[in-house]
Scaffold this active site. Structure first.
Site, PDB file in Angstrom:
ATOM      1  N   ARG A  83      -5.925  -4.878  10.884  1.00 50.28           N
ATOM      2  CA  ARG A  83      -4.981  -3.763  10.856  1.00 50.28           C
ATOM      3  C   ARG A  83      -5.692  -2.449  10.582  1.00 50.28           C
ATOM      4  NH1 ARG A  83       0.277  -4.474   9.817  1.00 50.28           N
ATOM      5  NH2 ARG A  83       0.386  -2.693   8.426  1.00 50.28           N
ATOM      6  N   ARG A  94     -14.410   3.624  11.035  1.00 47.67           N
ATOM      7  CA  ARG A  94     -14.815   4.688  11.960  1.00 47.67           C
ATOM      8  C   ARG A  94     -16.190   5.229  11.622  1.00 47.67           C
ATOM      9  NH1 ARG A  94      -9.656   7.120  11.099  1.00 47.67           N
ATOM     10  NH2 ARG A  94      -8.144   6.081  12.421  1.00 47.67           N
ATOM     11  N   ARG A 140       5.184 -12.299  -0.582  1.00 46.93           N
ATOM     12  CA  ARG A 140       4.876 -11.386  -1.683  1.00 46.93           C
ATOM     13  C   ARG A 140       6.041 -10.418  -1.808  1.00 46.93           C
ATOM     14  NH1 ARG A 140       1.158 -13.011  -4.976  1.00 46.93           N
ATOM     15  NH2 ARG A 140       0.409 -10.901  -5.498  1.00 46.93           N
ATOM     16  N   ARG A 165      -1.289   0.539  -5.416  1.00 48.66           N
ATOM     17  CA  ARG A 165      -1.321   1.924  -4.941  1.00 48.66           C
ATOM     18  C   ARG A 165      -0.207   2.734  -5.585  1.00 48.66           C
ATOM     19  NH1 ARG A 165       0.429   0.648   1.405  1.00 48.66           N
ATOM     20  NH2 ARG A 165       2.464  -0.237   0.934  1.00 48.66           N
ATOM     21  N   GLU A 182       2.964   0.634  -7.136  1.00 48.16           N
ATOM     22  CA  GLU A 182       3.356  -0.630  -6.496  1.00 48.16           C
ATOM     23  C   GLU A 182       2.605  -1.793  -7.117  1.00 48.16           C
ATOM     24  OE1 GLU A 182       3.129  -1.033  -2.169  1.00 48.16           O
ATOM     25  OE2 GLU A 182       4.060   0.952  -2.022  1.00 48.16           O
ATOM     26  N   TYR A 233       3.783 -10.453   9.797  1.00 47.56           N
ATOM     27  CA  TYR A 233       3.498  -9.125   9.218  1.00 47.56           C
ATOM     28  C   TYR A 233       3.624  -8.131  10.364  1.00 47.56           C
ATOM     29  CZ  TYR A 233       0.513  -6.026   6.222  1.00 47.56           C
ATOM     30  OH  TYR A 233      -0.011  -5.039   5.435  1.00 47.56           O
ATOM     31  N   ASP A 278       4.630  -4.328  12.130  1.00 43.78           N
ATOM     32  CA  ASP A 278       4.898  -2.900  12.007  1.00 43.78           C
ATOM     33  C   ASP A 278       6.236  -2.589  12.675  1.00 43.78           C
ATOM     34  OD1 ASP A 278       2.600  -2.235  10.604  1.00 43.78           O
ATOM     35  OD2 ASP A 278       1.401  -2.074  12.421  1.00 43.78           O
TER      36      ASP A 278
END
Ligand code: UDP
Length: 380
Positions: A171, A175, A247, A277, A298, A346, A348
Site C-alpha cells: 500500500r 520514492r 482490529r 498515530r 489512535e 482491506y 480503500d
C-alpha cells in the site's frame, strides 16, 4: 424487484442507487444512527471542525469512473495528503522518500545514489516475499524497515510482521525523490461537506428507503427477492464456523487552540508509544479556518464481539476459516456479499465504490437474463 440491503456505507449506498435507477426498489438497513459507515463525518459542535468519526479517510483514485461517480454527489476539493512519523525522538517524512533516507542515514545521496545504496541493503535472497517483513527486507532493507515499519506494524496489527500479508506493505510507496505526497493517484480529494453528505446524496432516490438504527435480520431476508450484505461475512452465517478476526480502534480526544501537530497525521513508529498515530482533523479541510483544534490519538487492538470492526486480520499463512466462509457464501442463494466487511478485505474507498458499481451491473445483468446472481463478484 425488491432488494434488502444491509449497510449504508459506500457499498450499500452505491448498490442501492444503481438498482433504484434501474427501476427496482431497495430498502437499506443500517444498525447505526447515521449513514456512510466508517467514512462518517460530522461537525464538532465546539470548534465546527469536520471530524472523521472513525478515523481519517482520504479519497484517492486512478479510476475515472469512480472519480466521476463521487463528483456527481458532492464537491471534491483537491487535497494532498502528507504524513510525518516520529521515531526515536526525531521526525521524518513519510512515505519513505529521499529526504527520509538521507535523514536516517545522515547522507546527501542523489536519487541514483540512493537507489544503489538501498539496493545494497536489500535482501536479494528473497525472491517471492511471503509476508510483510520479507516484502520490506527485499525492497528497502533492514534499517529502514526497523525504523519505520516494524514498531508501527506490531502496534497496528498486534502481530509479528512475519504473519501479515506482503500486500499490506505494498500500500505504501517508496520514492527516490523528495516528493512526499502520501498517495500516487491522480485524483486526491476530500469532500467539501464531508463523506456523510455524499452518501446521503447517493441514497437520495425515490426507489430507496433507508432504515437507520435497524439491523437486517434473518427474518427480514424472506421479504426481499435478493439481499446485498455489506456487514461482516461471518455474521450473515451466524458465525457458524467461528469468528473472523478484526482490529478495532480506540480514539482519545485532544483539544487545543491553534495548531497541535502542524500536519494532518503524525505516526509514531516506536513500539513503546502505545498509540499508532495522531490525526488533527482540521488539516483535512485546509480551506477552512478554525481557532480551536481537535485531534485523536489512535490505539489499535483486537476487536471483541461487540466492537466496531475496522481492519480484517488476514494472516499471511492462514486462510482456512475465511475459505470456509467463502465456500459457504458461494453456495448461498439470493444474496450478494460486498465491501470491506462483506468480503473481509482491506479496501480503500475508491475500490469499494468501483466494486459496488460492478456488482450492481452484475446483479442487473443476471436479473435481465433471469439467471442466478453470483454471491461473490470478487475473490474474498
Ligand atoms: N505502516 C508502517 N509504518 C507507518 C505507516 C504504515 O509500518 O508509519 C504499515 C502498517 O502495517 C500499516 C500499513 O503500512 O497497517 C498501511 O498503512 P496506511 O497508512 O495505508 O494505513 P491506514 O491509513 O489504512 O490505516
Amino acid at each position: 424487484m425488491r432488494f434488502g440491503i444491509a449497510g449504508a456505507g459506500f457499498s450499500g449506498a452505491v448498490v442501492a442507487r444503481e438498482l433504484a435507477e434501474a427501476g427496482h426498489s431497495a430498502v437499506v438497513f443500517e444498525t447505526r444512527d447515521h449513514v456512510a459507515g466508517n467514512c462518517h463525518t460530522e461537525r464538532d459542535p465546539l470548534t465546527q471542525v469536520m471530524i472523521h468519526r472513525y478515523g481519517p479517510h482520504i479519497f484517492h483514485t486512478g479510476n475515472e469512473q469512480v472519480w466521476e461517480y463521487v463528483n456527481r454527489f458532492g464537491t471534491m476539493v483537491p487535497y494532498n495528503h502528507r504524513v510525518r512519523t516520529t521515531v526515536g525522538g526525531h521526525v521524518f517524512l513519510l512515505p519513505v522518500n529521499l529526504l527520509t533516507i538521507n535523514q536516517l542515514f545522515g547522507t546527501a545521496l542523489s536519487p541514483e545514489q540512493a537507489k544503489a545504496f538501498i539496493a545494497e541493503q536489500a535482501d536479494t535472497s528473497i525472491t517471492e516475499p511471503a509476508n510483510f517483513e520479507e516484502q520490506a527486507l527485499k525492497f528497502i532493507g533492514r534499517r529502514l524497515y526497523e525504523a519505520f515499519f516494524l514498531g508501527y506494524t506490531r502496534k497496528q496489527w498486534g502481530l509479528s510482521p512475519t504473519e501479515i500479508p506482503a500486500a499490506v506493505l505494498r500500500r505504501l510507496p517508496v520514492r527516490f525523490s523528495y516528493e512526499d505526497s502520501y498517495f500516487n493517484h491522480p485524483h486526491q480529494a476530500i469532500p467539501l461537506d464531508g463523506y456523510t453528505a455524499i452518501v446521503e446524496g447517493i441514497l437520495d432516490h425515490p426507489g430507496i428507503e433507508v432504515r437507520l438504527g435497524t439491523a437486517y435480520t434473518e427474518a427480514d431476508r424472506g421479504g426481499f427477492d435478493h439481499s446485498v450484505w455489506t456487514g461482516p461475512l461471518d455474521a450473515w452465517f451466524g458465525h457458524r464456523f467461528g469468528r473472523l478476526g478484526y482490529r478495532t480502534l480506540d480514539f482519545e480526544e485532544i483539544r487545543a487552540e491553534g495548531d497541535y501537530l502542524g500536519c494532518p497525521v503524525m505516526n509514531f513508529g516506536d513500539v513503546d508509544v502505545p498509540y499508532t498515530r495522531i490525526a488533527e482533523h482540521k488539516h483535512f479541510a485546509p480551506w477552512e479556518e478554525h481557532e480551536g483544534t481537535v485531534c485523536f490519538r489512535e490505539f489499535s487492538r483486537l476487536a471483541g464481539d461487540d466492537d466496531i470492526p475496522y481492519y480484517p486480520i488476514r494472516l499471511a499463512n492462514d486462510k482456512s476459516l475465511l475459505t470456509r466462509y467463502v465456500q459457504a457464501a458461494r453456495a448461498e442463494p439470493r444474496v450478494t456479499f460486498l465491501g470491506r466487511l462483506g468480503t473481509y478485505r482491506y479496501l480503500d474507498m475508491d475500490v469499494t465504490i468501483g466494486e459496488a458499481l460492478a456488482a450492481a451491473a452484475g446483479i442487473l445483468e443476471a436479473v435481465r437474463e433471469g439467471v442466478a446472481v453470483p454471491a461473490l463478484f470478487v475473490d474474498a
